[in-house]
Design a protein around this motif. Structure first.
Motif, short mmCIF file in Angstrom:
data_model
loop_
_atom_site.label_atom_id
_atom_site.label_comp_id
_atom_site.label_asym_id
_atom_site.label_seq_id
_atom_site.Cartn_x
_atom_site.Cartn_y
_atom_site.Cartn_z
N ARG A 158 0.83 -1.21 0.00
CA ARG A 158 0.00 0.00 0.00
C ARG A 158 0.86 1.26 0.00
NH1 ARG A 158 -3.41 -3.15 3.43
NH2 ARG A 158 -2.31 -2.36 5.28
N ASP A 159 1.94 1.23 0.78
CA ASP A 159 2.84 2.39 0.84
C ASP A 159 3.50 2.69 -0.50
OD1 ASP A 159 2.22 2.68 3.49
OD2 ASP A 159 4.06 1.74 4.24
N HIS A 160 3.60 1.67 -1.35
CA HIS A 160 4.24 1.83 -2.66
C HIS A 160 3.22 1.85 -3.80
CE1 HIS A 160 7.68 0.76 -0.16
NE2 HIS A 160 8.46 1.24 -1.11
N GLY A 161 1.95 1.99 -3.46
CA GLY A 161 0.91 2.09 -4.49
C GLY A 161 0.69 0.82 -5.27
N VAL A 162 0.97 -0.33 -4.64
CA VAL A 162 0.83 -1.62 -5.32
C VAL A 162 -0.41 -2.33 -4.82
CG1 VAL A 162 1.90 -3.88 -5.68
CG2 VAL A 162 3.33 -1.82 -5.64
N THR A 163 -1.18 -2.90 -5.73
CA THR A 163 -2.42 -3.61 -5.36
C THR A 163 -2.32 -5.12 -5.55
OG1 THR A 163 -3.33 -3.29 -7.58
CG2 THR A 163 -3.84 -1.60 -5.91
N GLN A 164 -1.22 -5.60 -6.13
CA GLN A 164 -1.07 -7.04 -6.40
C GLN A 164 0.08 -7.60 -5.57
OE1 GLN A 164 -2.02 -7.94 -10.90
NE2 GLN A 164 -0.35 -6.45 -10.78
N VAL A 165 -0.23 -8.66 -4.80
CA VAL A 165 0.79 -9.34 -4.01
C VAL A 165 0.78 -10.82 -4.40
CG1 VAL A 165 1.53 -10.03 -1.70
CG2 VAL A 165 0.64 -7.73 -2.09
N LEU A 166 1.96 -11.34 -4.74
CA LEU A 166 2.09 -12.73 -5.20
C LEU A 166 2.90 -13.54 -4.20
CD1 LEU A 166 1.51 -11.05 -7.83
CD2 LEU A 166 2.91 -12.71 -9.06
N ASP A 167 2.69 -14.86 -4.24
CA ASP A 167 3.55 -15.75 -3.46
C ASP A 167 3.79 -17.03 -4.26
OD1 ASP A 167 1.20 -17.45 -2.96
OD2 ASP A 167 2.31 -18.19 -1.22
N GLY A 168 4.69 -17.88 -3.74
CA GLY A 168 5.13 -19.06 -4.50
C GLY A 168 4.46 -20.36 -4.14
N THR A 169 3.27 -20.32 -3.56
CA THR A 169 2.54 -21.58 -3.29
C THR A 169 2.39 -22.37 -4.58
OG1 THR A 169 1.30 -20.56 -1.48
CG2 THR A 169 0.36 -22.56 -2.45
N ASN A 170 2.70 -23.67 -4.54
CA ASN A 170 2.55 -24.51 -5.74
C ASN A 170 1.46 -25.55 -5.55
OD1 ASN A 170 3.72 -27.07 -4.68
ND2 ASN A 170 5.62 -25.90 -4.59
N GLU A 171 1.22 -26.33 -6.58
CA GLU A 171 0.13 -27.31 -6.56
C GLU A 171 0.28 -28.31 -5.41
OE1 GLU A 171 -3.20 -29.71 -7.67
OE2 GLU A 171 -2.64 -27.67 -8.23
N ASP A 172 1.49 -28.78 -5.15
CA ASP A 172 1.70 -29.77 -4.09
C ASP A 172 1.30 -29.23 -2.72
OD1 ASP A 172 2.67 -31.45 -6.01
OD2 ASP A 172 4.78 -31.18 -5.50
N ASP A 173 1.48 -27.92 -2.52
CA ASP A 173 1.15 -27.30 -1.23
C ASP A 173 -0.34 -27.37 -0.93
OD1 ASP A 173 3.81 -26.52 -0.69
OD2 ASP A 173 3.57 -24.72 -1.91
N LEU A 174 -1.15 -27.56 -1.97
CA LEU A 174 -2.60 -27.60 -1.78
C LEU A 174 -3.07 -28.94 -1.23
CD1 LEU A 174 -3.78 -25.90 -5.11
CD2 LEU A 174 -3.18 -24.81 -2.93
N HIS A 175 -2.17 -29.93 -1.19
CA HIS A 175 -2.57 -31.29 -0.82
C HIS A 175 -1.92 -31.78 0.46
CE1 HIS A 175 -4.50 -31.45 -4.75
NE2 HIS A 175 -3.37 -30.98 -5.26
N VAL A 176 -1.32 -30.86 1.22
CA VAL A 176 -0.73 -31.20 2.51
C VAL A 176 -1.20 -30.18 3.55
CG1 VAL A 176 1.31 -32.38 1.60
CG2 VAL A 176 1.35 -29.90 1.88
N TYR A 177 -0.85 -30.43 4.80
CA TYR A 177 -1.29 -29.56 5.89
C TYR A 177 -0.58 -28.22 5.80
CZ TYR A 177 -2.45 -28.03 10.63
OH TYR A 177 -2.92 -27.32 11.71
N ARG A 178 -1.29 -27.20 5.33
CA ARG A 178 -0.74 -25.85 5.17
C ARG A 178 -1.75 -24.82 5.68
NH1 ARG A 178 3.25 -28.33 4.21
NH2 ARG A 178 4.68 -28.15 2.44
N PRO A 179 -1.90 -24.68 7.00
CA PRO A 179 -2.89 -23.74 7.53
C PRO A 179 -2.62 -22.30 7.12
CG PRO A 179 -1.45 -24.57 9.28
CD PRO A 179 -1.18 -25.40 8.08
N GLY A 180 -1.38 -21.98 6.73
CA GLY A 180 -1.06 -20.62 6.30
C GLY A 180 -1.79 -20.19 5.04
N ARG A 181 -2.30 -21.14 4.26
CA ARG A 181 -3.03 -20.78 3.04
C ARG A 181 -4.29 -19.97 3.35
NH1 ARG A 181 -2.73 -26.25 1.74
NH2 ARG A 181 -4.98 -26.36 1.67
N LYS A 182 -4.86 -20.21 4.53
CA LYS A 182 -6.05 -19.45 4.91
C LYS A 182 -5.74 -17.96 4.98
CE LYS A 182 -9.22 -18.68 8.76
NZ LYS A 182 -9.43 -18.90 10.21
N ALA A 183 -4.58 -17.61 5.53
CA ALA A 183 -4.18 -16.20 5.63
C ALA A 183 -3.99 -15.60 4.24
CB ALA A 183 -2.89 -16.07 6.44
N LEU A 184 -3.41 -16.38 3.32
CA LEU A 184 -3.21 -15.87 1.96
C LEU A 184 -4.55 -15.58 1.29
CD1 LEU A 184 -0.34 -18.26 0.72
CD2 LEU A 184 -0.15 -16.05 1.91
#
Length: 321
Positions: A158-184
């Motif tokens: 927000r401080d830099h006027g950016v509205t898009q934030v990306l991360d490197g979650t991949n397909e495999d991460d969707l099939h294991v215990y990753r509670p952090g995905r909820k925050a994303l």
């Protein structure tokens, strides 16, 4: 006459060579199946690559922030968005969290990779233990940490006027215990690799194809994953674990996947079964070094290295808890 007739008949080995597909029908079918299977796998990966490039080309039309750890997933994304943004003159901020729960080598690697691709590299210094809620390593620790860290990243954006934030979650991460995905999801973070169903193996292959220097770097997850849930997260213990793992990498190679998991006074080494013989050969120097770090009992896990082994007792549950 029989001689002339016999002479006119081609020898059997000629017939086999001439009609090999017929005489080796089973083998021919199997070979064609394997060829089709390999071709299908290649086509599937090409389709994913095309979809990924298309999505990143669209994203790169505007300035963006990438949560950048220096690992292979975020490094591949950084390389591709840098290439795409060059066409549009947009800015890419590669933002690395420097925290006590991640090994120091992460920042060193991230700095190097960002320089290699010419990215603007920003470092946010964060102390996760400012949150009293994670001090005793709860099962939703990953959610609490991601929520805290990405909250800081969105402030930066927000401080830099950016509205898009990306991360490197991949397909495999969707099939294991990753509670952090909820925050994303709550923050609306974009995960292009997962959106295009790119697996970890495919990420590594694409990273190698595009010349990413960390294409074969092993994962370096949060140091709290070395402790069982419910254990106090103690920076002194984590520093000793990081020291021990760094030293073990000098013995077994920088690209070897290994972990020191600590259960009270007991250290459990996870390493691939193929290297276990070497562990026994080097046991004397390993005992000397790890005991010098203050670990009392040293063991080797016979199951070998596996990512997320501390999660094995956790049944899949709603991440909304």
């Amino acid at each position: 006459m029989r001689k002339s007739i016999g002479a006119a008949v081609p020898p059997m080995d000629f017939l086999i060579r001439r009609h090999r597909p017929f005489y080796r029908k089973g083998r021919q079918i199997r070979w064609n199946y394997r060829k089709r299977k390999r071709t299908g796998q290649k086509t599937d990966m090409q389709n994913k690559e095309k979809a990924l490039l298309t999505q990143l080309d669209e994203i790169a039309k505007q300035d963006l922030c990438l949560a950048f750890s220096g690992g292979v997933d975020s490094s591949l994304l950084l390389k591709l968005v840098m290439d795409a943004s060059a066409k549009y003159g947009t800015k890419v901020y590669a933002v690395t969290f420097q925290t006590r729960l991640h090994p120091p080598c992460d920042l060193e690697t991230a700095t190097r990779v960002a320089k290699e691709v010419g990215a603007v590299h920003e470092v946010l210094f964060v102390d996760e233990l400012e949150q009293e809620a994670i001090r005793y390593n709860p099962e939703n620790r990953c959610y609490l940490c991601k929520h805290y860290l990405f909250g800081k990243l969105l402030e930066f954006a927000r401080d830099h006027g950016v509205t898009q934030v990306l991360d490197g979650t991949n397909e495999d991460d969707l099939h294991v215990y990753r509670p952090g995905r909820k925050a994303l999801r709550e923050y609306g973070v974009i995960s292009p690799l997962a959106a295009c169903h790119v697996t970890k193996t495919e990420v590594k292959a694409l990273a190698a194809k595009y010349g990413v220097s960390v294409a074969h770097r092993p994962s370096t997850p949060c140091m709290a994953t070395r402790l069982p849930y419910g254990a106090e997260i103690n920076y002194d213990v984590l520093d000793r674990i990081a020291d021990g793992e760094a030293w073990l990498h000098t013995l077994f190679g920088a690209e070897e996947n290994l972990r020191l998991r600590v259960h009270g006074d007991v250290v459990r080494l996870e390493i691939s079964p193929e290297r276990m013989g070497e562990v026994l050969e080097k046991r004397e120097e390993m005992i000397a070094y790890l005991k010098k770090l203050g670990f009392s009992y040293l063991t080797m896990d016979l199951e070998g290295f596996r990512s997320g082994s501390m999660d094995e007792k956790i049944t899949q549950k709603e991440e909304t808890k």
